[in-house]
Design a protein around this motif. Structure first.
Motif, PDB file in Angstrom:
ATOM      1  N   THR A 146       0.851  -1.187   0.000  1.00 20.46           N
ATOM      2  CA  THR A 146       0.000   0.000   0.000  1.00 20.46           C
ATOM      3  C   THR A 146       0.886   1.237   0.000  1.00 20.46           C
ATOM      4  N   LEU A 147       0.749   2.077  -1.025  1.00 17.99           N
ATOM      5  CA  LEU A 147       1.555   3.290  -1.171  1.00 17.99           C
ATOM      6  C   LEU A 147       0.632   4.505  -1.202  1.00 17.99           C
ATOM      7  N   ALA A 148       1.063   5.556  -0.546  1.00 16.51           N
ATOM      8  CA  ALA A 148       0.231   6.767  -0.512  1.00 16.51           C
ATOM      9  C   ALA A 148       1.111   7.987  -0.321  1.00 16.51           C
ATOM     10  N   SER A 149       0.625   9.135  -0.857  1.00 16.96           N
ATOM     11  CA  SER A 149       1.343  10.398  -0.673  1.00 16.96           C
ATOM     12  C   SER A 149       0.366  11.552  -0.870  1.00 16.96           C
ATOM     13  N   THR A 150       0.471  12.570  -0.024  1.00 16.24           N
ATOM     14  CA  THR A 150      -0.367  13.771  -0.218  1.00 16.24           C
ATOM     15  C   THR A 150       0.058  14.521  -1.465  1.00 16.24           C
ATOM     16  N   GLY A 151       1.256  14.234  -1.958  1.00 14.94           N
ATOM     17  CA  GLY A 151       1.718  14.877  -3.186  1.00 14.94           C
ATOM     18  C   GLY A 151       1.131  14.274  -4.431  1.00 14.94           C
ATOM     19  N   ALA A 152       0.339  13.194  -4.282  1.00 15.50           N
ATOM     20  CA  ALA A 152      -0.234  12.535  -5.463  1.00 15.50           C
ATOM     21  C   ALA A 152      -1.425  13.295  -6.022  1.00 15.50           C
ATOM     22  N   ALA A 153      -2.028  14.159  -5.192  1.00 14.50           N
ATOM     23  CA  ALA A 153      -3.214  14.892  -5.647  1.00 14.50           C
ATOM     24  C   ALA A 153      -2.833  15.955  -6.668  1.00 14.50           C
ATOM     25  N   ALA A 154      -3.795  16.323  -7.528  1.00 12.61           N
ATOM     26  CA  ALA A 154      -3.545  17.343  -8.563  1.00 12.61           C
ATOM     27  C   ALA A 154      -3.282  18.708  -7.951  1.00 12.61           C
ATOM     28  N   THR A 155      -3.809  18.928  -6.751  1.00 10.06           N
ATOM     29  CA  THR A 155      -3.698  20.248  -6.124  1.00 10.06           C
ATOM     30  C   THR A 155      -2.423  20.414  -5.310  1.00 10.06           C
ATOM     31  N   ALA A 156      -1.654  19.330  -5.169  1.00 14.60           N
ATOM     32  CA  ALA A 156      -0.402  19.452  -4.402  1.00 14.60           C
ATOM     33  C   ALA A 156       0.512  20.443  -5.097  1.00 14.60           C
ATOM     34  N   THR A 157       1.079  21.360  -4.322  1.00 11.15           N
ATOM     35  CA  THR A 157       1.885  22.433  -4.901  1.00 11.15           C
ATOM     36  C   THR A 157       3.354  22.076  -4.920  1.00 11.15           C
ATOM     37  N   VAL A 158       4.048  22.766  -5.786  1.00 13.08           N
ATOM     38  CA  VAL A 158       5.493  22.562  -5.879  1.00 13.08           C
ATOM     39  C   VAL A 158       6.172  23.013  -4.589  1.00 13.08           C
ATOM     40  N   THR A 159       5.700  24.114  -4.067  1.00 16.34           N
ATOM     41  CA  THR A 159       6.348  24.655  -2.864  1.00 16.34           C
ATOM     42  C   THR A 159       6.138  23.768  -1.648  1.00 16.34           C
ATOM     43  N   GLY A 160       5.123  22.943  -1.656  1.00 18.96           N
ATOM     44  CA  GLY A 160       4.880  22.038  -0.518  1.00 18.96           C
ATOM     45  C   GLY A 160       5.746  20.804  -0.554  1.00 18.96           C
ATOM     46  N   GLY A 161       6.421  20.554  -1.682  1.00 17.54           N
ATOM     47  CA  GLY A 161       7.202  19.327  -1.824  1.00 17.54           C
ATOM     48  C   GLY A 161       8.594  19.443  -1.246  1.00 17.54           C
ATOM     49  N   ILE A 195       9.409  -6.792   9.243  1.00 16.64           N
ATOM     50  CA  ILE A 195       9.405  -5.853   8.119  1.00 16.64           C
ATOM     51  C   ILE A 195       9.589  -4.410   8.602  1.00 16.64           C
ATOM     52  N   THR A 196      10.520  -3.721   7.981  1.00 17.85           N
ATOM     53  CA  THR A 196      10.722  -2.294   8.202  1.00 17.85           C
ATOM     54  C   THR A 196      10.333  -1.545   6.923  1.00 17.85           C
ATOM     55  N   TYR A 197       9.420  -0.607   7.074  1.00 20.12           N
ATOM     56  CA  TYR A 197       8.971   0.173   5.922  1.00 20.12           C
ATOM     57  C   TYR A 197       9.710   1.516   5.910  1.00 20.12           C
ATOM     58  N   VAL A 198      10.220   1.904   4.741  1.00 25.14           N
ATOM     59  CA  VAL A 198      10.967   3.157   4.576  1.00 25.14           C
ATOM     60  C   VAL A 198      10.259   4.021   3.530  1.00 25.14           C
ATOM     61  N   ASN A 199      10.000   5.293   3.896  1.00 30.37           N
ATOM     62  CA  ASN A 199       9.299   6.203   2.982  1.00 30.37           C
ATOM     63  C   ASN A 199      10.172   6.578   1.786  1.00 30.37           C
ATOM     64  N   GLY A 200       9.492   6.824   0.678  1.00 29.47           N
ATOM     65  CA  GLY A 200      10.125   7.455  -0.464  1.00 29.47           C
ATOM     66  C   GLY A 200       9.719   8.935  -0.513  1.00 29.47           C
ATOM     67  N   THR A 201      10.081   9.622  -1.554  1.00 29.68           N
ATOM     68  CA  THR A 201       9.710  11.042  -1.703  1.00 29.68           C
ATOM     69  C   THR A 201       9.087  11.275  -3.072  1.00 29.68           C
ATOM     70  N   MET A 202       8.092  12.185  -3.083  1.00 29.23           N
ATOM     71  CA  MET A 202       7.481  12.593  -4.341  1.00 29.23           C
ATOM     72  C   MET A 202       7.827  14.065  -4.571  1.00 29.23           C
ATOM     73  N   THR A 203       8.478  14.303  -5.667  1.00 29.09           N
ATOM     74  CA  THR A 203       8.890  15.662  -6.025  1.00 29.09           C
ATOM     75  C   THR A 203       7.977  16.197  -7.122  1.00 29.09           C
ATOM     76  N   LEU A 204       7.448  17.424  -6.919  1.00 27.23           N
ATOM     77  CA  LEU A 204       6.604  18.067  -7.927  1.00 27.23           C
ATOM     78  C   LEU A 204       7.429  19.070  -8.713  1.00 27.23           C
ATOM     79  N   THR A 205       7.296  18.977  -9.984  1.00 25.97           N
ATOM     80  CA  THR A 205       7.976  19.952 -10.858  1.00 25.97           C
ATOM     81  C   THR A 205       6.955  20.931 -11.410  1.00 25.97           C
ATOM     82  N   PRO A 206       7.370  22.219 -11.644  1.00 28.72           N
ATOM     83  CA  PRO A 206       6.421  23.215 -12.161  1.00 28.72           C
ATOM     84  C   PRO A 206       5.921  22.811 -13.544  1.00 28.72           C
ATOM     85  N   ARG A 207       4.660  23.059 -13.759  1.00 29.10           N
ATOM     86  CA  ARG A 207       4.084  22.774 -15.064  1.00 29.10           C
ATOM     87  C   ARG A 207       4.417  23.954 -15.986  1.00 29.10           C
ATOM     88  N   PRO A 208       4.967  23.769 -17.121  1.00 27.74           N
ATOM     89  CA  PRO A 208       5.283  24.890 -18.022  1.00 27.74           C
ATOM     90  C   PRO A 208       4.008  25.499 -18.636  1.00 27.74           C
TER      91      PRO A 208
END
Length: 372
Positions: A302-317, A338-351
């Motif tokens: 199960t994977l989840a991130s608040t950055g997955a939403a369309a409204t997530a901003t670049v500045t919040g990442g 089992i040890t779970y380790v988070n990854g990161t979601m990076t948002l790039t500006p939309r041109p």
């Protein structure tokens, strides 16, 4: 002369063991003489201290004494003098049978015997008893060992009054109880446990003896043995080697316990990148697993991130990508810690492109007002 064995009463035999001469009936024997040649009544007897059952061999031979009563004028001459010879009585002294456990030392008190043939209620005090089986190192396979008897002494008897026949007893050496227990062990899921044969504890060995190796086995020793089936029995058998001899023991084998502990497994959410305004949908496979055993696989997580939403901003990442609930595939979660380790979601500006509108005016007129 009369010969008798020590302990017998020879009174009657001694009394009848002489011949009289010079009487009417020269063939008379015994204690009573009816008459002499003159018709006088005569009564005679013969006795000896050697007739008694207590007369000893050492005092032998004993003289006999002939006497007459009822007349006078006769002289009694023991010619030749009769004698009573006392010979040794035959007795048997037998060492009693005995048993002991291997490794024990048997000490004889000297009273472990049975006698037959003693006279006059006499007793023997002690007998010297010995056996090569008395030592702690005497083996079961050499059993039974002879227990020899000799040198009967003490008590109320006198050895010189007897011809002693000594008879051996038998000493049986019984196996000693020996416990061989497989030692408990622990291994991690996915490992193969190989036994050296020395992972055991022996209780009951004698004479400082040792066991070389024991055959040890467990269904939990293989790499696929699961945590949920733990603990597994570790069986022990076939103790060999060292300085001990198995024939000297009755061996009881006891199981040990093999505990399988979970293997360490790390599930890491893969880092992701997306354009601002896009929605990121996880398939459940965007992870990396480190520590899986036996070629096993994980189906999904199960994977989840608040950055997955369309409204997530670049500045919040960047936004964390959480991972949990690894399931499926060929692995079994219970076999792992089992040890779970988070990854990161990076948002790039939309041109985006901003295009100015075209305008027109008449020459000489003021510029039109520009409104954006």
């Amino acid at each position: 002369d009369v010969t008798k064995a020590y302990g017998t009463d020879a009174t009657a035999i001694v009394a009848a063991a002489f011949v009289t001469n010079g009487f009417v009936d020269a063939s008379l024997y015994g204690n009573v003489f009816t008459q002499d040649t003159a018709g006088n009544a005569l009564t005679g007897s013969v006795t000896s201290a050697g007739s008694a059952p207590t007369a000893t061999v050492a005092g032998s031979p004993y003289a006999t004494v002939v006497s007459f009563t009822g007349t006078t004028g006769y002289a009694v001459v023991n010619d030749p003098a009769g004698r009573v010879f006392v010979t040794p009585a035959g007795i048997t002294v037998r060492a009693n049978d005995a048993s002991k456990t291997y490794g024990q030392t048997l000490t004889f008190a000297g009273t472990e015997f049975t006698s037959a043939g003693l006279q006059n209620g006499e007793t023997i005090g002690t007998v010297t008893l010995a056996s090569t089986g008395a030592a702690p190192t005497a083996t079961v396979v050499g059993s039974p060992y002879a227990i020899t008897a000799s040198n009967a002494t003490g008590g109320t008897f006198t050895a010189g009054n007897y011809a002693i026949a000594y008879v051996d007893g038998a000493l049986t050496v019984d196996p000693a109880a020996l416990s061989v227990r497989a030692n408990d062990a622990t291994k991690t899921y996915g490992q193969t446990l190989t036994f050296a044969g020395t992972e055991f504890t022996a209780t009951g060995l004698r004479n400082g003896e040792t066991i070389g190796t024991v055959t040890l086995a467990s269904t939990g020793a293989g790499p696929t043995a699961t945590v949920v089936g733990s603990p597994y029995a570790i069986t022990a058998s076939n103790a060999v080697g060292g300085t001990f001899s198995a024939g000297n023991y009755i061996i009881a084998y006891a199981d040990g316990a093999l505990t399988v502990t979970p293997a360490a497994l790390t599930v890491i959410a893969n880092d992701q990148t997306k354009l601002y305004g896009d929605v990121f949908t996880f398939a459940g496979t965007e992870f990396t697993a480190v520590g899986l055993q036996n070629g096993e696989t994980i189906g999904s997580a199960t994977l989840a991130s608040t950055g997955a939403a369309a409204t997530a901003t670049v500045t919040g990442g960047p936004y964390p990508i959480t991972v949990a609930n690894a399931t499926g595939g060929t692995f079994l979660a219970g076999n792992y810690g089992i040890t779970y380790v988070n990854g990161t979601m990076t948002l790039t500006p939309r041109p985006i492109t901003v295009i100015a509108d075209d305008l027109s005016k008449v020459y000489g007129t003021p510029d039109p007002a520009l409104t954006f």
